[in-house]
Motif scaffolding. Structure first.
Motif, PDB file in Angstrom:
ATOM      1  N   MET A  64       0.822  -1.208   0.000  1.00 46.70           N
ATOM      2  CA  MET A  64       0.000   0.000   0.000  1.00 46.70           C
ATOM      3  C   MET A  64       0.859   1.263   0.000  1.00 46.70           C
ATOM      4  O   MET A  64       0.503   2.253  -0.646  1.00 46.70           O
ATOM      5  CB  MET A  64      -0.938  -0.022   1.212  1.00 46.70           C
ATOM      6  CG  MET A  64      -2.138   0.842   1.069  1.00 46.70           C
ATOM      7  SD  MET A  64      -3.134   0.349  -0.336  1.00 46.70           S
ATOM      8  CE  MET A  64      -3.317   1.908  -1.134  1.00 46.70           C
ATOM      9  N   ILE A  65       1.989   1.242   0.679  1.00 47.63           N
ATOM     10  CA  ILE A  65       2.889   2.406   0.670  1.00 47.63           C
ATOM     11  C   ILE A  65       3.440   2.621  -0.742  1.00 47.63           C
ATOM     12  O   ILE A  65       3.508   3.750  -1.230  1.00 47.63           O
ATOM     13  CB  ILE A  65       4.022   2.233   1.701  1.00 47.63           C
ATOM     14  CG1 ILE A  65       3.457   2.305   3.117  1.00 47.63           C
ATOM     15  CG2 ILE A  65       5.104   3.284   1.509  1.00 47.63           C
ATOM     16  CD1 ILE A  65       4.442   1.923   4.200  1.00 47.63           C
ATOM     17  N   ARG A  71       0.806   6.744  -6.845  1.00 41.80           N
ATOM     18  CA  ARG A  71      -0.342   7.634  -7.073  1.00 41.80           C
ATOM     19  C   ARG A  71       0.070   9.084  -6.821  1.00 41.80           C
ATOM     20  O   ARG A  71      -0.360   9.984  -7.537  1.00 41.80           O
ATOM     21  CB  ARG A  71      -1.506   7.212  -6.180  1.00 41.80           C
ATOM     22  CG  ARG A  71      -2.743   8.012  -6.393  1.00 41.80           C
ATOM     23  CD  ARG A  71      -3.362   7.766  -7.760  1.00 41.80           C
ATOM     24  NE  ARG A  71      -4.430   8.731  -7.944  1.00 41.80           N
ATOM     25  CZ  ARG A  71      -4.521   9.544  -8.981  1.00 41.80           C
ATOM     26  NH1 ARG A  71      -3.659   9.478  -9.959  1.00 41.80           N
ATOM     27  NH2 ARG A  71      -5.491  10.415  -9.064  1.00 41.80           N
ATOM     28  N   CYS A  72       0.925   9.317  -5.833  1.00 40.16           N
ATOM     29  CA  CYS A  72       1.463  10.665  -5.606  1.00 40.16           C
ATOM     30  C   CYS A  72       2.264  11.109  -6.824  1.00 40.16           C
ATOM     31  O   CYS A  72       2.176  12.272  -7.247  1.00 40.16           O
ATOM     32  CB  CYS A  72       2.345  10.697  -4.365  1.00 40.16           C
ATOM     33  SG  CYS A  72       1.482  10.563  -2.801  1.00 40.16           S
ATOM     34  N   GLY A  79       6.565  10.898  -3.318  1.00 38.62           N
ATOM     35  CA  GLY A  79       5.849   9.892  -2.546  1.00 38.62           C
ATOM     36  C   GLY A  79       5.710  10.246  -1.079  1.00 38.62           C
ATOM     37  O   GLY A  79       4.849   9.709  -0.380  1.00 38.62           O
ATOM     38  N   TRP A  80       6.524  11.165  -0.601  1.00 44.70           N
ATOM     39  CA  TRP A  80       6.446  11.597   0.795  1.00 44.70           C
ATOM     40  C   TRP A  80       5.160  12.346   1.090  1.00 44.70           C
ATOM     41  O   TRP A  80       4.785  12.495   2.258  1.00 44.70           O
ATOM     42  CB  TRP A  80       7.661  12.451   1.160  1.00 44.70           C
ATOM     43  CG  TRP A  80       8.934  11.667   1.207  1.00 44.70           C
ATOM     44  CD1 TRP A  80       9.918  11.626   0.261  1.00 44.70           C
ATOM     45  CD2 TRP A  80       9.352  10.772   2.233  1.00 44.70           C
ATOM     46  NE1 TRP A  80      10.915  10.780   0.636  1.00 44.70           N
ATOM     47  CE2 TRP A  80      10.596  10.229   1.846  1.00 44.70           C
ATOM     48  CE3 TRP A  80       8.796  10.375   3.445  1.00 44.70           C
ATOM     49  CZ2 TRP A  80      11.296   9.332   2.637  1.00 44.70           C
ATOM     50  CZ3 TRP A  80       9.495   9.470   4.221  1.00 44.70           C
ATOM     51  CH2 TRP A  80      10.720   8.968   3.815  1.00 44.70           C
ATOM     52  N   TRP A  81       4.480  12.828   0.067  1.00 45.48           N
ATOM     53  CA  TRP A  81       3.225  13.549   0.266  1.00 45.48           C
ATOM     54  C   TRP A  81       2.159  12.666   0.903  1.00 45.48           C
ATOM     55  O   TRP A  81       1.206  13.161   1.489  1.00 45.48           O
ATOM     56  CB  TRP A  81       2.725  14.107  -1.056  1.00 45.48           C
ATOM     57  CG  TRP A  81       3.390  15.373  -1.470  1.00 45.48           C
ATOM     58  CD1 TRP A  81       4.714  15.584  -1.660  1.00 45.48           C
ATOM     59  CD2 TRP A  81       2.755  16.605  -1.757  1.00 45.48           C
ATOM     60  NE1 TRP A  81       4.947  16.863  -2.057  1.00 45.48           N
ATOM     61  CE2 TRP A  81       3.753  17.518  -2.129  1.00 45.48           C
ATOM     62  CE3 TRP A  81       1.436  17.028  -1.762  1.00 45.48           C
ATOM     63  CZ2 TRP A  81       3.469  18.819  -2.474  1.00 45.48           C
ATOM     64  CZ3 TRP A  81       1.155  18.330  -2.116  1.00 45.48           C
ATOM     65  CH2 TRP A  81       2.173  19.213  -2.457  1.00 45.48           C
ATOM     66  N   LEU A  86      -4.986  12.622   5.447  1.00 44.83           N
ATOM     67  CA  LEU A  86      -6.100  12.583   4.495  1.00 44.83           C
ATOM     68  C   LEU A  86      -5.686  12.760   3.034  1.00 44.83           C
ATOM     69  O   LEU A  86      -6.544  12.766   2.155  1.00 44.83           O
ATOM     70  CB  LEU A  86      -7.184  13.608   4.850  1.00 44.83           C
ATOM     71  CG  LEU A  86      -7.852  13.404   6.207  1.00 44.83           C
ATOM     72  CD1 LEU A  86      -8.843  14.515   6.477  1.00 44.83           C
ATOM     73  CD2 LEU A  86      -8.532  12.056   6.288  1.00 44.83           C
ATOM     74  N   TYR A  87      -4.400  12.906   2.751  1.00 44.59           N
ATOM     75  CA  TYR A  87      -3.978  13.037   1.355  1.00 44.59           C
ATOM     76  C   TYR A  87      -4.191  11.734   0.594  1.00 44.59           C
ATOM     77  O   TYR A  87      -4.539  11.747  -0.577  1.00 44.59           O
ATOM     78  CB  TYR A  87      -2.505  13.472   1.273  1.00 44.59           C
ATOM     79  CG  TYR A  87      -2.071  13.824  -0.125  1.00 44.59           C
ATOM     80  CD1 TYR A  87      -2.542  14.974  -0.743  1.00 44.59           C
ATOM     81  CD2 TYR A  87      -1.203  13.008  -0.838  1.00 44.59           C
ATOM     82  CE1 TYR A  87      -2.150  15.296  -2.027  1.00 44.59           C
ATOM     83  CE2 TYR A  87      -0.809  13.323  -2.124  1.00 44.59           C
ATOM     84  CZ  TYR A  87      -1.288  14.474  -2.704  1.00 44.59           C
ATOM     85  OH  TYR A  87      -0.908  14.793  -3.988  1.00 44.59           O
ATOM     86  N   GLY A  88      -4.012  10.605   1.267  1.00 46.44           N
ATOM     87  CA  GLY A  88      -4.270   9.312   0.637  1.00 46.44           C
ATOM     88  C   GLY A  88      -5.718   9.176   0.210  1.00 46.44           C
ATOM     89  O   GLY A  88      -6.023   8.580  -0.828  1.00 46.44           O
ATOM     90  N   PHE A  89      -6.624   9.720   1.002  1.00 50.88           N
ATOM     91  CA  PHE A  89      -8.041   9.718   0.637  1.00 50.88           C
ATOM     92  C   PHE A  89      -8.298  10.623  -0.565  1.00 50.88           C
ATOM     93  O   PHE A  89      -9.047  10.273  -1.473  1.00 50.88           O
ATOM     94  CB  PHE A  89      -8.887  10.172   1.839  1.00 50.88           C
ATOM     95  CG  PHE A  89     -10.350  10.227   1.561  1.00 50.88           C
ATOM     96  CD1 PHE A  89     -11.088   9.067   1.407  1.00 50.88           C
ATOM     97  CD2 PHE A  89     -10.994  11.445   1.444  1.00 50.88           C
ATOM     98  CE1 PHE A  89     -12.451   9.122   1.139  1.00 50.88           C
ATOM     99  CE2 PHE A  89     -12.341  11.508   1.181  1.00 50.88           C
ATOM    100  CZ  PHE A  89     -13.080  10.345   1.027  1.00 50.88           C
TER     101      PHE A  89
END
Length: 130
Positions: A64-65, A71-72, A79-81, A86-89
């Motif tokens: 998932m990471i 996706r980032c 990818g650190w974002w 809630l950024y993943g959402f």
């Protein structure tokens, strides 16, 4: 879809990211059920329970990471974002960056039309017709 799912390189679309989240939760549920059925998890709050769950779920967490980092990258961010709450959402709903970026080509195949001054997006298939 799902090419190199454990790699941190490249970009993925929202669909693949959403399916990754679904697979992640299904794996976690299945792992806990199987661990409970095999007797590795019991009703007590022991260190054995915690260790068993962490060991069984660590591949899913890594998966998932990696998928979140890709996706980032599709948004044009590092990818650190994904560490932002809630950024993943938000990654489920935010559209990708049009065209190539430093992380690779657009997985949707969308590029800027170089003949248009307004930079409207068009499909890569449109360039074959010209």
């Amino acid at each position: 879809m799902f090419q190199n799912p454990f790699s941190f390189e490249g970009r993925i679309r929202r669909l693949e990211y959403g399916l990754s989240i679904l697979l992640y939760f299904l794996y976690i549920i299945a792992a806990v059920v199987i661990l409970a059925a095999l007797g590795f998890i019991d009703a007590t709050e022991s260190k054995k329970n915690t260790l068993s769950i962490y060991l069984a779920c660590s591949p899913a967490i890594y998966f998932m990471i990696a998928q979140s980092a890709k996706r980032c990258h599709d948004r044009g961010n590092s990818g650190w974002w994904q560490l932002i709450p809630l950024y993943g959402f938000l990654l489920l709903f935010l559209d990708s960056e049009v065209g190539d970026n430093e992380y690779g080509p657009n997985p949707k195949g969308l590029y800027y039309d170089v003949d248009d001054e307004r930079h409207s997006s068009s499909s890569a298939d449109d360039f074959d017709d010209k």
